[in-house]
Design a protein around this motif. Structure first.
Motif, mmCIF file in Angstrom:
data_model
loop_
_atom_site.group_PDB
_atom_site.id
_atom_site.type_symbol
_atom_site.label_atom_id
_atom_site.label_comp_id
_atom_site.label_asym_id
_atom_site.label_seq_id
_atom_site.Cartn_x
_atom_site.Cartn_y
_atom_site.Cartn_z
ATOM 1 N N ARG A 51 0.892 -1.173 0.002
ATOM 2 C CA ARG A 51 0.352 0.246 0.053
ATOM 3 C C ARG A 51 0.578 1.414 -0.374
ATOM 4 O O ARG A 51 2.055 1.529 0.829
ATOM 5 C CB ARG A 51 -0.826 -0.020 0.990
ATOM 6 N N LEU A 52 0.482 2.119 -0.956
ATOM 7 C CA LEU A 52 1.579 3.408 -1.102
ATOM 8 C C LEU A 52 0.705 4.302 0.008
ATOM 9 O O LEU A 52 -0.701 4.459 0.645
ATOM 10 C CB LEU A 52 0.905 4.556 -1.875
ATOM 11 N N GLU A 68 8.987 6.704 1.169
ATOM 12 C CA GLU A 68 8.443 6.021 2.045
ATOM 13 C C GLU A 68 7.634 4.994 1.385
ATOM 14 O O GLU A 68 6.714 3.914 1.469
ATOM 15 C CB GLU A 68 7.092 6.763 3.021
ATOM 16 N N ALA A 69 6.865 5.556 -0.131
ATOM 17 C CA ALA A 69 6.488 5.295 -1.157
ATOM 18 C C ALA A 69 7.507 3.877 -1.866
ATOM 19 O O ALA A 69 7.488 2.547 -1.695
ATOM 20 C CB ALA A 69 6.205 5.423 -2.093
ATOM 21 N N ARG A 70 8.703 3.738 -2.499
ATOM 22 C CA ARG A 70 9.298 3.238 -2.792
ATOM 23 C C ARG A 70 9.813 2.069 -1.650
ATOM 24 O O ARG A 70 10.247 0.716 -2.065
ATOM 25 C CB ARG A 70 10.994 3.995 -2.648
ATOM 26 N N ALA A 71 9.811 2.505 -0.586
ATOM 27 C CA ALA A 71 10.110 0.967 0.430
ATOM 28 C C ALA A 71 9.099 0.499 0.900
ATOM 29 O O ALA A 71 9.133 -1.084 0.928
ATOM 30 C CB ALA A 71 10.279 2.538 2.101
ATOM 31 N N GLU A 100 -0.332 -3.284 -5.558
ATOM 32 C CA GLU A 100 -0.044 -1.945 -5.100
ATOM 33 C C GLU A 100 -2.162 -1.308 -5.313
ATOM 34 O O GLU A 100 -2.589 -2.230 -6.019
ATOM 35 C CB GLU A 100 -0.239 -0.468 -6.077
ATOM 36 N N GLY A 101 -2.476 -1.565 -3.308
ATOM 37 C CA GLY A 101 -3.397 -1.482 -2.871
ATOM 38 C C GLY A 101 -4.128 -2.434 -1.806
ATOM 39 O O GLY A 101 -3.051 -2.493 -1.196
ATOM 40 N N SER A 102 -5.196 -2.498 -1.514
ATOM 41 C CA SER A 102 -5.488 -3.396 -0.238
ATOM 42 C C SER A 102 -5.678 -5.115 -0.347
ATOM 43 O O SER A 102 -5.524 -5.331 -1.553
ATOM 44 C CB SER A 102 -6.836 -3.109 -0.289
ATOM 45 N N PRO A 103 -5.132 -5.505 0.112
ATOM 46 C CA PRO A 103 -4.765 -6.828 0.226
ATOM 47 C C PRO A 103 -6.125 -7.437 -0.298
ATOM 48 O O PRO A 103 -5.843 -8.142 -0.983
ATOM 49 C CB PRO A 103 -4.029 -7.508 1.531
#
Length: 318
Positions: A51-52, A68-71, A100-103
């Motif tokens: 998740r971003l 943070e996003a890259r991490a 990317e998204g919610s699981p």
């Protein structure tokens, strides 16, 4: 309904889909999924979801612009690297991807292309919940294919190399919990298919509530032992009809049936202790019905000691 096993069409190219997040529970789910995919000679698809952080989108397409996003993306790739190492000797077809998204959202969408989706009962990050992890609690009600939830009590096969993923002959049965509703045959078909893959006997279980529970709704009933015996006998006859229908399609499968007194949740939880897999539907009737996920299915997922497959019976019947 027809006799075709649901969710097994060639268009479901992801085969057995498993969500991983680097947790110990996800490792157990990965092993179960690998064994199941290899036994059924189908593809294994491993997905890590990230998740971003909020306010990280810059337009179309979205670009990762902060550390943070890259991490978050890098963490998902690390999780996949760990899965690759675990599956390095896996002899079947396997693909790895991140999304990317919610699981729950990602796995729900991908489940439309899968024959089965597998998750651990708990996880880390977005997978953490109270009794069940949030994904394990939410996904079975939304999935477009059967969902297997693997609990912490699951014991992977012993062995090294490719043998780690070969299903060894286990004396434990596959258990199908049915309530004789119109959707029960879908559960029976899926359970029979799993029993065939596992070279295991199939046990069919129907629960009959105790008479004192009936009296809550029907206080005029008298508690005669003969009434209980008559009701149990009638249920057993109905179950035997379903078993006869199934034996016409699975003549080589060892099938037994039981009608037991007690609550469905208690009876099925006891069976999960010895079963290789317990199969139930998302919805039932009477006391087994709830808004999204049947109350029995939800209770079983919270208490199970072995893997549980929840079949989306309404989707299968469409």
């Amino acid at each position: 309904m027809n006799d075709r096993v649901p969710f097994a069409s060639s268009g479901r190219d992801l085969g057995v889909l498993v969500g991983v997040d680097g947790s110990a529970h996800a490792r157990l789910a990965l092993h179960f999924a690998a064994v199941n995919a290899l036994s059924s000679n189908t593809a294994l698809t491993v997905v890590a979801v990230y998740r971003l952080p909020p306010m990280m989108y810059t337009g179309e397409p979205a670009i990762l612009v902060t550390p943070e996003a890259r991490a978050e993306r890098d963490r998902a790739e690390t999780v996949l690297d760990d899965a690759r190492k675990y599956l390095r000797d896996y002899p079947g077809k396997v693909t790895f991807s991140s999304a990317e998204g919610s699981p729950t959202g990602v796995l729900t969408e991908l489940s439309g292309r899968a024959q089965t989706v597998v998750v651990g009962s708990h996880g880390r990050g977005g997978f953490i919940g109270q009794l069940l992890g949030s994904v394990a609690a939410a996904l079975p009600a939304r999935s477009q294919c059967p969902t297997v939830v693997v609990p912490k009590h699951y014991q992977p096969e012993a062995g090294q190399g490719p043998e780690l993923f070969a299903h060894t002959r286990d004396t434990g049965p596959v258990v199908a919990g049915i309530d004789l509703s119109e959707r029960s045959r879908i559960v029976l078909l899926l359970a029979a298919r799993q029993a065939e893959l596992f070279a295991a006997p199939l046990q069919v279980l129907t629960a009959m509530p105790l008479l004192r529970e009936w009296k809550y709704w029907y206080p005029e009933l008298e508690e005669f032992e003969t009434l209980t015996e008559r009701r149990q006998s009638n249920l057993r006859a109905s179950v035997e009809k379903e078993i006869a229908w199934l034996r016409q399609r699975q003549s080589r499968l060892e099938i037994t049936a039981d009608v037991e007194l007690g609550t469905p949740g208690d009876l099925l939880e006891a069976r999960t202790r010895a079963a290789q897999l317990t199969v139930v539907g998302t919805r039932g009737h009477g006391t087994m019905k709830s808004t999204l996920l049947g109350s029995v299915s939800r209770e079983l997922l919270n208490r199970a000691r072995g893997p549980v497959m929840v079949v989306p019976t309404e989707r299968a019947a469409q």
